[in-house]
Structures are given as structure tokens and as C-alpha cells.
Design an enzyme around this catalytic site. Structure first.
Site, mmCIF file in Angstrom:
data_model
loop_
_atom_site.group_PDB
_atom_site.id
_atom_site.type_symbol
_atom_site.label_atom_id
_atom_site.label_comp_id
_atom_site.label_asym_id
_atom_site.label_seq_id
_atom_site.Cartn_x
_atom_site.Cartn_y
_atom_site.Cartn_z
ATOM 1 C CG ASP A 7 -1.925 1.145 1.215
ATOM 2 O OD1 ASP A 7 -2.423 1.480 0.122
ATOM 3 O OD2 ASP A 7 -2.200 1.730 2.275
ATOM 4 C CB SER A 8 0.180 4.771 -0.704
ATOM 5 O OG SER A 8 -0.976 4.916 0.104
ATOM 6 C CB CYS A 69 -3.386 -0.540 -2.344
ATOM 7 S SG CYS A 69 -3.508 0.977 -3.286
ATOM 8 C CD GLU A 141 -0.369 7.063 5.440
ATOM 9 O OE1 GLU A 141 0.692 7.153 6.068
ATOM 10 O OE2 GLU A 141 -0.858 5.963 5.075
ATOM 11 C CB CYS A 173 -9.753 4.093 0.022
ATOM 12 S SG CYS A 173 -8.111 4.627 0.582
ATOM 13 C CG HIS A 175 -5.330 5.230 3.829
ATOM 14 N ND1 HIS A 175 -4.798 4.607 2.723
ATOM 15 C CD2 HIS A 175 -4.269 5.751 4.516
ATOM 16 C CE1 HIS A 175 -3.470 4.752 2.743
ATOM 17 N NE2 HIS A 175 -3.135 5.444 3.813
HETATM 18 N N1 DGL Z 1 -4.980 2.838 0.604
HETATM 19 C C1 DGL Z 1 -5.013 2.944 -0.795
HETATM 20 C C2 DGL Z 1 -6.320 2.506 -1.399
HETATM 21 O O1 DGL Z 1 -6.926 1.586 -0.876
HETATM 22 C C3 DGL Z 1 -4.301 4.141 -1.428
HETATM 23 C C4 DGL Z 1 -4.591 5.510 -0.875
HETATM 24 C C5 DGL Z 1 -3.692 6.595 -1.487
HETATM 25 O O2 DGL Z 1 -2.464 6.492 -1.317
HETATM 26 O O3 DGL Z 1 -4.213 7.519 -2.149
HETATM 27 O O4 DGL Z 1 -6.752 2.974 -2.408
#
Ligand code: DGL
Length: 265
Positions: A7-8, A69, A141, A173, A175
Site C-alpha cells: 500500500d502507499s 490497496c 496518514e 480505500c 485507509h
Molecule cells: N490505501 C489505498 C487505497 O486503498 C491508497 C490511498 C492513497 O495512497 O491515495 O486505495
């Protein structure tokens, strides 16, 4: 068994936590914090990241990969990318988890622009309302999970769903589950779907040993360790630095992979 995730940043930990609860495998988690966020990158960039991670996982003898992700998963689906290692899609799991006719989806700019959830849900004859909520990624984050600012941003993104008749909202997402509390307060009558629930059904249950996680972080590892503490991540783990330049090894230079510069935090 070795399981790979990427993931990012810390978003994918919402997936990782569910998997570690079910299977005491050895997990390899790449947090590409140096190139975050992913939701505002081009499809070409994201595709190249995916292939870099796949090579890294091959080098690490990973048995299976679980998508952590949605943004890169959306690229993988749209471009029909295939890998040698078994790959479990989170978008497909999220679609599978949906049980209602009128469905809302929130995700990053890329996921929403690609309409990956929308197209798959519409094939199932559902009515879909989707919206990008990119700022949620930065809040998570930064460790900002509640308070006036989060409420204002949540209202900004979610208020338009009140004019629809959605029965479910898919958190497209990884996050976003960290903000589930505030999201369900803004939309109290809507069932919130975290696709990781459904995705975790795809891992074989094996609690015979304790899970262990190796994190590979492209950005600041001290910062990442602070984030792990903030989200109360308690699974035994180690944090390594992974330089982005080392991930960019071309196909023809596969032999160089052995030289990947990783060090413990
Ligand atoms: N957590 C990621 C997702 O599920 C990426 C979020 C990002 O870095 O923009 O899409």
C-alpha cells in the site's frame, strides 16, 4: 506460508490486521510512503509500481498476495494485469460483500475515476453512487481520526449521499476503515462495508503459530514506526528501509535484485 501486501502507507494495515488474526503466516508488507498518496498518480506510474512490488515479492518467495490497496487493485483490474503469484483482489471482495440494490462507493481519485466498483456492481444490476474522498487518506496518514476538521471533511464528502437512497456504503480505500466511526455518524442509517472483511475469508485459517510481519518502508522508517504505535499495531514485527531506487530495477537486471538495499529499523 508467506503473504505479501502493499500500500502507499498504513491504510493496508486495515487488511493486514484481519489476516493476521486468522493466519499466523509470515507477512511482508510494503509501505510505499515515499511515493504516497497513490490516488493522485497516473495509471502508468501505478502500473510500474505494481510490477516493482511483484518482483520484490518473487525475490522474497511470497506464496500469495492480498490486495491492501484499492487504487492499484483498480489499475490491475482495468488493465487486466496477471502475475505468477496468486493475487487476491479487494475490489472483487468488496463487490461480493454488497447485498443491497442501492450502493454508495467512496475511494481515491483514481479508483473513482476508473469506476471499477461502479462497473462491477452495475453488472449485478445495482444502482451505484460514487464519490472520491481523497483527503481521508491524508487524515489517516497524519493520525487525525476525529475532531472538528474530520467532521467537516466527512460532511463535505458524504452529505450528497443523504439525497440518495443508498442502503450500503463501500469503503473503497483501505485507509477509510480508520474513519469508520465518523463515516457512520454522518450516514447513520447506511450499512458500512469494509471489503477487507470479505477478502479475509479468502485466507486459510491457521492459528497454529503466531503471525510475524516484516514491513518494508520506502519513506521515513521512524515516522512509520510512530504511525504503527498510533494505531496500536501489536502484531510482532520488524521495520526495514527499502529504497525506491532499488525497487526500480528493470526486468533485464533481475540479477541485481539480490543487491536490494534493505536494513532494519
Ligand atoms: N490505501 C489505498 C487505497 O486503498 C491508497 C490511498 C492513497 O495512497 O491515495 O486505495
Amino acid at each position: 506460508m508467506k503473504i505479501g501486501l502493499f500500500d502507499s502507507g498504513i491504510g493496508g494495515i486495515s487488511v493486514l490486521k484481519k489476516l493476521t488474526y486468522l493466519n499466523g503466516a509470515h507477512y511482508i508488507y510494503i509501505a510505499d510512503t515515499d511515493r504516497a498518496p497513490y490516488g493522485i498518480k497516473t495509471p502508468e506510474m501505478l502500473e510500474s509500481f505494481v510490477f516493482q512490488f511483484m518482483k520484490f515479492f518473487e525475490h522474497k518467495n511470497v506464496d500469495e498476495i492480498f490486495a491492501a490497496c484499492n487504487t492499484t487493485d483498480s489499475i490491475i483490474i482495468e488493465k487486466g494485469l496477471k502475475f505468477d503469484i496468486k493475487y487476491h483482489s479487494i475490489v472483487k471482495a468488496g463487490v461480493c460483500a454488497s447485498k443491497s440494490k442501492n450502493v454508495g462507493v467512496i475511494g481515491t481519485n483514481v479508483t473513482i475515476k476508473n469506476e471499477t466498483y461502479k462497473k462491477q456492481l452495475e453488472k449485478l444490476d445495482k444502482r451505484v453512487y460514487q464519490k472520491s474522498a481523497q483527503l481521508f487518506v491524508s487524515l489517516v496518514e497524519e493520525g487525525i481520526f476525529y475532531g472538528r476538521m474530520v467532521e467537516a471533511i466527512a460532511n463535505f464528502y458524504l452529505n450528497s449521499f443523504k439525497k440518495t437512497n443508498i442502503e450500503e456504503l463501500i469503503l473503497g480505500c483501505t485507509h477509510f476503515p480508520f474513519l469508520k466511526g465518523i463515516i457512520s455518524r454522518v450516514l447513520p442509517n447506511v450499512k458500512i462495508i469494509d471489503p477487507a472483511e470479505e477478502l479475509s475469508k479468502e485466507i486459510a485459517v491457521d492459528k497454529s503459530r503466531r503471525p510475524f510481519v516484516e514491513f518494508y518502508v520506502t519513506g521515513d522508517i521512524k515516522d512509520f514506526e510512530r504511525k504503527l504505535k498510533r494505531i496500536n499495531f501489536r502484531v510482532p514485527h520488524v521495520v526495514h528501509k527499502l529504497k525506491v531506487e532499488r525497487l526500480k530495477v528493470g526486468n533485464s537486471e533481475k540479477a541485481n535484485i539480490a543487491n536490494w538495499n534493505v536494513r532494519s529499523g
